[in-house]
Design a protein around this motif. Structure first.
Motif, PDB file in Angstrom:
ATOM      1  N   CYS A 122      26.216  47.699 -63.081  1.00  0.00           N
ATOM      2  CA  CYS A 122      25.773  46.305 -63.104  1.00  0.00           C
ATOM      3  C   CYS A 122      26.104  45.657 -64.443  1.00  0.00           C
ATOM      4  O   CYS A 122      25.553  46.043 -65.472  1.00  0.00           O
TER       5      CYS A 122
ATOM      6  N   LEU B 129      27.839  39.302 -65.396  1.00  0.00           N
ATOM      7  CA  LEU B 129      28.120  38.922 -64.008  1.00  0.00           C
ATOM      8  C   LEU B 129      26.861  39.012 -63.142  1.00  0.00           C
ATOM      9  O   LEU B 129      26.952  39.185 -61.917  1.00  0.00           O
ATOM     10  N   ASN B 130      25.706  38.896 -63.787  1.00  0.00           N
ATOM     11  CA  ASN B 130      24.422  38.918 -63.057  1.00  0.00           C
ATOM     12  C   ASN B 130      24.275  40.125 -62.137  1.00  0.00           C
ATOM     13  O   ASN B 130      23.785  40.011 -61.017  1.00  0.00           O
TER      14      ASN B 130
ATOM     15  N   MET C 123      37.580  41.746 -66.138  1.00  0.00           N
ATOM     16  CA  MET C 123      36.546  40.937 -65.481  1.00  0.00           C
ATOM     17  C   MET C 123      35.598  40.314 -66.509  1.00  0.00           C
ATOM     18  O   MET C 123      34.964  39.303 -66.224  1.00  0.00           O
ATOM     19  N   LEU C 124      35.529  40.908 -67.688  1.00  0.00           N
ATOM     20  CA  LEU C 124      34.606  40.415 -68.714  1.00  0.00           C
ATOM     21  C   LEU C 124      35.285  39.532 -69.762  1.00  0.00           C
ATOM     22  O   LEU C 124      34.628  39.065 -70.690  1.00  0.00           O
TER      23      LEU C 124
ATOM     24  N   LEU D  58      26.718  42.156 -60.889  1.00  0.00           N
ATOM     25  CA  LEU D  58      27.913  42.612 -60.169  1.00  0.00           C
ATOM     26  C   LEU D  58      28.742  43.497 -61.084  1.00  0.00           C
ATOM     27  O   LEU D  58      28.640  43.370 -62.290  1.00  0.00           O
TER      28      LEU D  58
ATOM     29  N   PHE E 113      33.691  36.369 -71.628  1.00  0.00           N
ATOM     30  CA  PHE E 113      32.255  36.556 -71.836  1.00  0.00           C
ATOM     31  C   PHE E 113      32.046  37.238 -73.180  1.00  0.00           C
ATOM     32  O   PHE E 113      32.856  38.062 -73.599  1.00  0.00           O
TER      33      PHE E 113
END
Length: 189
Positions: free
Chosen positions: A72, A76-77, A99-100, A79, A103
């Motif tokens: 988790c 991504l809250n 994906m990060l 995900l 951020f």
């Protein structure tokens, strides 16, 4: 008195880790494994675990344990969460890092949920374990699943893949959940 359970998994790496953890603790608990085709549902980690163990207990016709792992990402809250296996298959280790991008948060929680069923029709009991860490560029060889990209806070800067198995198995999400399951099973013996 030795207590045993059927661990429903076709994943040799999960089975190996569970057996190593059980043996290291000299708990008097052992497991055999059985691969059973159960549906992979969507939902929260708890919903997925409950549905999976209920289906497995029906197919086996007796008591069993299933395990689900989630990764988790804070940014991504939660995900990819319980869908990490599909994400890994689609984007690989490098893709988890990508994906990060954008951020300022690489924090992640490794979550393991063992679900125990006393048999068909029984209400499942869940045992969760968490390990906090960060998503990092892959290090330490291919490892098991996303181990090369997960660096636990309490690992002295090592990813799961860089750690010795016995060290990983003292702090992992799987260890923490399995300790709770062992305590429950020992109380039932």
């Amino acid at each position: 008195m030795t207590k045993s359970f059927v661990f429903v998994t076709g994943n040799a790496n999960k089975l190996r880790e569970v057996q190593q953890i059980l043996q290291a603790g000299d708990s008097g608990i052992s497991c055999t494994s059985q691969s059973v085709d159960v549906p992979e549902l969507q939902g929260t980690t708890q919903e997925v675990a409950i549905a999976k163990v209920k289906a497995a207990a029906e197919k086996i016709g007796g008591p069993c344990v299933t395990e689900d792992t989630a990764l988790c990402f804070d940014a991504l809250n939660g995900l990819p969460g319980p869908y990490i296996k599909d994400f890994m298959g689609a984007v690989g280790h490098d893709g988890l890092n990508k994906m990060l991008v954008g951020f300022n948060n690489t924090k992640a929680t490794a979550l393991c949920t063992f679900a125990y069923s006393a048999g068909p029709g029984s209400e499942p009991i869940l045992f969760e374990g968490r390990t906090e860490g960060n998503i990092v560029p892959a290090r330490g060889g291919p490892g098991f699943g996303w181990d090369p990209t997960f660096q636990p806070v309490e690992s002295n800067g090592l990813t799961y893949a860089e750690m010795r198995a016995e060290d990983k198995n003292k702090i992992s999400h799987r260890y923490r959940a399995l300790e709770k399951l062992k305590t429950y099973l020992q109380a039932q013996a």
